[in-house]
Write an enzyme that holds these catalytic residues in place. Sequence first.
Site, PDB file in Angstrom:
ATOM      1  N   CYS A   1       9.909   0.807  -0.608  1.00  0.00           N
ATOM      2  CA  CYS A   1       9.344   1.201   0.687  1.00  0.00           C
ATOM      3  C   CYS A   1      10.383   1.396   1.784  1.00  0.00           C
ATOM      4  O   CYS A   1      10.035   1.842   2.876  1.00  0.00           O
ATOM      5  CB  CYS A   1       8.298   0.178   1.125  1.00  0.00           C
ATOM      6  N   HIS A   2      11.636   1.124   1.517  1.00  0.00           N
ATOM      7  CA  HIS A   2      12.676   1.206   2.552  1.00  0.00           C
ATOM      8  C   HIS A   2      13.909   1.844   1.956  1.00  0.00           C
ATOM      9  O   HIS A   2      14.758   1.145   1.438  1.00  0.00           O
ATOM     10  CB  HIS A   2      12.985  -0.199   3.077  1.00  0.00           C
ATOM     11  N   PHE A   3      14.047   3.031   1.944  1.00  0.00           N
ATOM     12  CA  PHE A   3      13.211   4.131   2.379  1.00  0.00           C
ATOM     13  C   PHE A   3      12.833   4.953   1.149  1.00  0.00           C
ATOM     14  O   PHE A   3      13.612   5.014   0.203  1.00  0.00           O
ATOM     15  CB  PHE A   3      13.972   5.032   3.358  1.00  0.00           C
TER      16      PHE A   3
ATOM     17  N   VAL B   1      17.290   1.266   0.239  1.00  0.00           N
ATOM     18  CA  VAL B   1      18.322   0.362   0.748  1.00  0.00           C
ATOM     19  C   VAL B   1      17.634  -0.942   1.171  1.00  0.00           C
ATOM     20  O   VAL B   1      16.511  -0.925   1.672  1.00  0.00           O
ATOM     21  CB  VAL B   1      19.091   1.011   1.926  1.00  0.00           C
TER      22      VAL B   1
END
Length: 171
Positions: free
Chosen positions: A69-71, A76
């Site tokens: 979810c990041h990103f 990362v």
Amino acid sequence: MTKQHAFTREDLLRCSRGELFGPGNAQLPAPNMLMVDRITHISEEGGKYGKGELVAELDITPDLWFFACHFEGDPVMPGCLGLDAMWQLVGFFLGWQGLPGRGRALGSGEVKFFGQVLPSAKKVTYNIHIKRVLKGKLNMAIADGSVSVDGREIYTAEGLRVGVFTSTDNF
């Protein structure tokens, strides 16, 4: 009684359940927010200031929750998770010292990010250097810390502050 100077993942999970330092005392977060797999060294002496140090590790695998979810398309580890891990370890130090109460992050001085943790990494290492431990009406530790990935330092934080409180009702 001799203090334990290294802690396994199972020890840290016991701490997250409130079983390591006793009910109502310093507790680590449960997974997924537990950002440490092991503490390889903890001491009341040593470190940059001679007042204590911790060395801990997190194993990195591409399937860790935050990479999804990041990103999206650019995975990362969020830098705030590394910062939170350092606060977690300062709070753990207070519990390990036998100071009663629940841990709360109280702030930090300067934080610098100059690298990143990618899914291809293998291991994150946290180094915490205790500057001061206040014992009394307020039990608090102040520390400097760093985060390294595969042996390369990527974040630093000065003046990490964590307190332990016997009541957090009015916090």
